[in-house]
Design a protein around this motif. Structure first.
Motif, PDB file in Angstrom:
ATOM      1  N   THR A 178      -8.390   3.190  -5.007  1.00 35.53           N
ATOM      2  CA  THR A 178      -9.705   3.270  -4.382  1.00 35.53           C
ATOM      3  C   THR A 178     -10.029   4.749  -4.185  1.00 35.53           C
ATOM      4  OG1 THR A 178      -9.166   1.223  -3.228  1.00 35.53           O
ATOM      5  CG2 THR A 178     -11.111   2.401  -2.470  1.00 35.53           C
ATOM      6  N   GLY A 226       0.457  -4.927 -11.004  1.00 31.64           N
ATOM      7  CA  GLY A 226      -0.845  -4.298 -10.943  1.00 31.64           C
ATOM      8  C   GLY A 226      -0.862  -3.058 -10.080  1.00 31.64           C
ATOM      9  N   GLN A 252      -3.863  -0.732  -7.976  1.00 36.51           N
ATOM     10  CA  GLN A 252      -5.252  -0.633  -7.520  1.00 36.51           C
ATOM     11  C   GLN A 252      -5.451   0.719  -6.843  1.00 36.51           C
ATOM     12  OE1 GLN A 252      -6.748  -2.899  -3.990  1.00 36.51           O
ATOM     13  NE2 GLN A 252      -7.753  -4.087  -5.617  1.00 36.51           N
ATOM     14  N   ASP A 272     -14.905  -1.127 -10.456  1.00 34.30           N
ATOM     15  CA  ASP A 272     -15.984  -1.666  -9.635  1.00 34.30           C
ATOM     16  C   ASP A 272     -16.574  -0.555  -8.772  1.00 34.30           C
ATOM     17  OD1 ASP A 272     -15.723  -4.358 -10.396  1.00 34.30           O
ATOM     18  OD2 ASP A 272     -14.146  -4.720  -8.919  1.00 34.30           O
ATOM     19  N   LYS A 290      -2.537   1.005  -4.118  1.00 34.94           N
ATOM     20  CA  LYS A 290      -1.835  -0.249  -3.795  1.00 34.94           C
ATOM     21  C   LYS A 290      -1.166  -0.765  -5.063  1.00 34.94           C
ATOM     22  CE  LYS A 290      -2.720  -4.988  -2.327  1.00 34.94           C
ATOM     23  NZ  LYS A 290      -3.741  -5.963  -1.907  1.00 34.94           N
ATOM     24  N   GLN A 314     -13.532   1.209  -6.944  1.00 27.37           N
ATOM     25  CA  GLN A 314     -12.189   0.649  -7.017  1.00 27.37           C
ATOM     26  C   GLN A 314     -11.799   0.518  -8.489  1.00 27.37           C
ATOM     27  OE1 GLN A 314     -11.379  -3.606  -5.901  1.00 27.37           O
ATOM     28  NE2 GLN A 314     -10.429  -2.588  -4.152  1.00 27.37           N
ATOM     29  N   VAL A 315     -10.610   0.994  -8.843  1.00 26.29           N
ATOM     30  CA  VAL A 315     -10.095   0.904 -10.201  1.00 26.29           C
ATOM     31  C   VAL A 315      -8.823   0.062 -10.144  1.00 26.29           C
ATOM     32  CG1 VAL A 315      -9.198   2.198 -12.171  1.00 26.29           C
ATOM     33  CG2 VAL A 315     -11.006   3.193 -10.740  1.00 26.29           C
ATOM     34  N   GLU A 316      -8.719  -0.905 -11.074  1.00 19.61           N
ATOM     35  CA  GLU A 316      -7.556  -1.798 -11.074  1.00 19.61           C
ATOM     36  C   GLU A 316      -7.026  -1.962 -12.488  1.00 19.61           C
ATOM     37  OE1 GLU A 316      -7.481  -5.231  -8.273  1.00 19.61           O
ATOM     38  OE2 GLU A 316      -7.318  -6.380 -10.129  1.00 19.61           O
ATOM     39  N   LYS A 341     -10.174  -2.759 -14.823  1.00 20.49           N
ATOM     40  CA  LYS A 341     -11.448  -3.077 -14.183  1.00 20.49           C
ATOM     41  C   LYS A 341     -11.867  -1.898 -13.308  1.00 20.49           C
ATOM     42  CE  LYS A 341     -11.233  -6.024 -10.784  1.00 20.49           C
ATOM     43  NZ  LYS A 341     -11.135  -7.219  -9.949  1.00 20.49           N
ATOM     44  N   ASN A 377       0.862  -1.176   0.000  1.00 12.04           N
ATOM     45  CA  ASN A 377       0.000   0.000   0.000  1.00 12.04           C
ATOM     46  C   ASN A 377       0.902   1.230   0.000  1.00 12.04           C
ATOM     47  OD1 ASN A 377      -2.271  -1.619   0.191  1.00 12.04           O
ATOM     48  ND2 ASN A 377      -2.358  -1.485   2.413  1.00 12.04           N
ATOM     49  N   VAL A 386      -3.931  -4.237 -14.495  1.00 13.19           N
ATOM     50  CA  VAL A 386      -2.954  -5.323 -14.352  1.00 13.19           C
ATOM     51  C   VAL A 386      -2.361  -5.649 -15.716  1.00 13.19           C
ATOM     52  CG1 VAL A 386      -2.572  -7.717 -13.646  1.00 13.19           C
ATOM     53  CG2 VAL A 386      -4.228  -6.311 -12.401  1.00 13.19           C
TER      54      VAL A 386
END
Length: 175
Positions: A122, A118, A120, A169, A79, A128-130, A167, A73, A132
């Motif tokens: 928030t 990756g 991530q 969410d 992260k 949440q956006v990711e 992604k 983090n 990878v």
């Protein structure tokens, strides 16, 4: 783990170790495994004693593999994480070729490796956006050699995959 089978000269050994830790804002893990198995001859089993000689029911095989994963983090909303793996397997077995009816020894070396990284983010409590990115490669080298004679059939195969995945969410509407 060490195994001895009741019929035939098939011995197996498998050794592995995993280490992992966590710290204030992250984690890490590394795992290694070694395995070795002798070939199992069809003549060592009553239900396959009529198979053409030489025929192995299971190939002689040796494998090394390692896996690593980490995550950190950077702050309350970001992260980073990643993993990597490597595996090398060699196999050796005897059989009678269906196409030529010639007894042969088949050797195969397989090497696989890959990694992913990756990110991530928030940005809010419900979102949440990711992102990878990953790469993997598989190399297979094979050789079929008659038990008598010098004729050999070689194969060499390599495949690679690059991927990028995104992604998002989150709740769009709350009822």
């Amino acid at each position: 783990v060490y195994k001895i089978h009741t019929a035939g000269d098939l011995d197996e050994i498998q050794v592995g170790q995993t280490f992992g830790t966590t710290w204030d804002e992250g984690h890490g893990l590394i795992s290694y495994e070694y395995s070795k198995r002798d070939a199992l001859d069809a003549n060592d089993r009553t239900f396959t004693q009529d198979a053409p000689d030489p025929t192995d029911l299971l190939p002689q095989q040796k494998r090394h593999s390692i896996f690593l994963t980490v995550g950190q983090n950077l702050n309350d909303t970001i992260k980073v994480f990643g993993d990597a793996y490597y595996s090398r397997r060699s196999a050796n077995f005897r059989n009678v070729s269906f196409s030529t009816s010639v007894a042969q020894t088949v050797l195969q070396e397989t090497e696989q490796y890959g990694t992913s990284l990756g990110l991530q983010v928030t940005p809010g409590e419900d979102w949440q956006v990711e992102l990878v990115g990953a790469f993997s490669q598989n190399n297979v080298i094979g050789e079929a050699r008659p038990v008598t004679g010098d004729i050999r059939v070689l194969s060499d195969y390599t495949s690679s995959v690059w991927s990028l995945e995104g992604k998002v969410d989150g709740a769009v509407v709350t009822l």
